[in-house]
Design an enzyme around this catalytic site. Structure first.
Site, PDB file in Angstrom:
ATOM      1  N   HIS A  39      10.784  -5.916   7.502  1.00 38.72           N
ATOM      2  CA  HIS A  39       9.178  -5.490   7.269  1.00 38.72           C
ATOM      3  C   HIS A  39       8.396  -4.614   6.383  1.00 38.72           C
ATOM      4  O   HIS A  39       9.366  -4.070   5.849  1.00 38.72           O
ATOM      5  CB  HIS A  39       9.361  -4.573   8.541  1.00 38.72           C
ATOM      6  CG  HIS A  39       7.545  -4.204   8.389  1.00 38.72           C
ATOM      7  ND1 HIS A  39       7.115  -4.952   9.901  1.00 38.72           N
ATOM      8  CD2 HIS A  39       7.565  -2.887   9.091  1.00 38.72           C
ATOM      9  CE1 HIS A  39       5.840  -4.597   9.553  1.00 38.72           C
ATOM     10  NE2 HIS A  39       6.048  -3.065   9.015  1.00 38.72           N
ATOM     11  N   ASP A  79       8.665   0.114  -6.346  1.00 40.13           N
ATOM     12  CA  ASP A  79       7.272  -0.829  -6.033  1.00 40.13           C
ATOM     13  C   ASP A  79       8.291  -1.839  -5.872  1.00 40.13           C
ATOM     14  O   ASP A  79       9.037  -2.695  -6.450  1.00 40.13           O
ATOM     15  CB  ASP A  79       6.652  -1.342  -7.053  1.00 40.13           C
ATOM     16  CG  ASP A  79       5.699  -1.846  -7.195  1.00 40.13           C
ATOM     17  OD1 ASP A  79       4.932  -2.202  -5.802  1.00 40.13           O
ATOM     18  OD2 ASP A  79       5.486  -2.235  -8.208  1.00 40.13           O
ATOM     19  N   HIS A  80       8.180  -2.756  -4.821  1.00 38.33           N
ATOM     20  CA  HIS A  80       8.539  -4.154  -4.734  1.00 38.33           C
ATOM     21  C   HIS A  80      10.652  -4.548  -4.108  1.00 38.33           C
ATOM     22  O   HIS A  80      11.094  -5.206  -5.029  1.00 38.33           O
ATOM     23  CB  HIS A  80       8.405  -5.806  -5.424  1.00 38.33           C
ATOM     24  CG  HIS A  80       7.228  -5.944  -5.847  1.00 38.33           C
ATOM     25  ND1 HIS A  80       6.002  -4.897  -6.081  1.00 38.33           N
ATOM     26  CD2 HIS A  80       6.148  -6.514  -4.941  1.00 38.33           C
ATOM     27  CE1 HIS A  80       4.471  -6.013  -5.987  1.00 38.33           C
ATOM     28  NE2 HIS A  80       5.165  -6.576  -4.791  1.00 38.33           N
ATOM     29  N   GLU A 125       1.181   5.216   5.204  1.00 39.66           N
ATOM     30  CA  GLU A 125       2.169   3.842   5.547  1.00 39.66           C
ATOM     31  C   GLU A 125       1.194   2.789   6.019  1.00 39.66           C
ATOM     32  O   GLU A 125       1.187   1.635   5.331  1.00 39.66           O
ATOM     33  CB  GLU A 125       3.023   4.304   6.877  1.00 39.66           C
ATOM     34  CG  GLU A 125       3.754   2.888   7.263  1.00 39.66           C
ATOM     35  CD  GLU A 125       5.011   3.055   7.656  1.00 39.66           C
ATOM     36  OE1 GLU A 125       5.590   3.405   7.944  1.00 39.66           O
ATOM     37  OE2 GLU A 125       4.260   2.941   9.363  1.00 39.66           O
TER      38      GLU A 125
END
Length: 136
Positions: A39, A79-80, A125
């Protein structure tokens, strides 16, 4: 004492799951974050430092330098990514919740902040949820 905040962004996936619990218990506790296929979130990171402005520059810290530190130490490494699997400074025994991430980010950043003090890490978030940590 003056405070200044730099904002950076990163995107990452995670899964929150307790192996000892049933699927129903995990979804009741973690909702979408218990998805078996992970998720993701578009996180917004607020890094606040405090100190006295330099009499010559007027800066507590050069915010371009602060941005570079945040990018190198945190954003480029998160990141990613899959926060459960890809990030070597997140212990496998710690759920990558927003609450835990604020502490982990603090621990990573604090040694790199020079000439002022790290005051807080705020990690958003979603538009409705964020956590803050003050090094306590």
């Amino acid at each position: 004492m003056v405070y200044i905040t730099r904002i950076e962004r990163f995107n990452a996936a995670h899964k929150l799951w307790v192996e000892a619990w049933s699927e129903e218990e995990n979804f009741a506790a973690f909702g979408k974050c218990a998805n078996k296929n992970w998720h993701g979130h578009n996180y917004i990171l607020f890094v606040t430092v405090k100190g006295e402005p330099d009499p010559e520059t007027g800066f507590i810290i050069n915010v371009k330098e602060l941005s570079q530190i945040i990018k190198e130490v945190i954003v480029d490494r998160l990141d990613h990514t899959n926060l459960n699997l890809d990030v070597n400074f997140i212990p496998s025994t710690v759920h990558p919740t927003t609450e835990n991430l604020t502490r982990i980010i603090w621990q990573q950043l604090e040694p790199h902040i020079k000439g002022c003090q790290l005051h807080s890490i705020k990690l958003q978030e979603t538009e409705n949820i964020y956590a803050e940590y003050f090094g306590e």
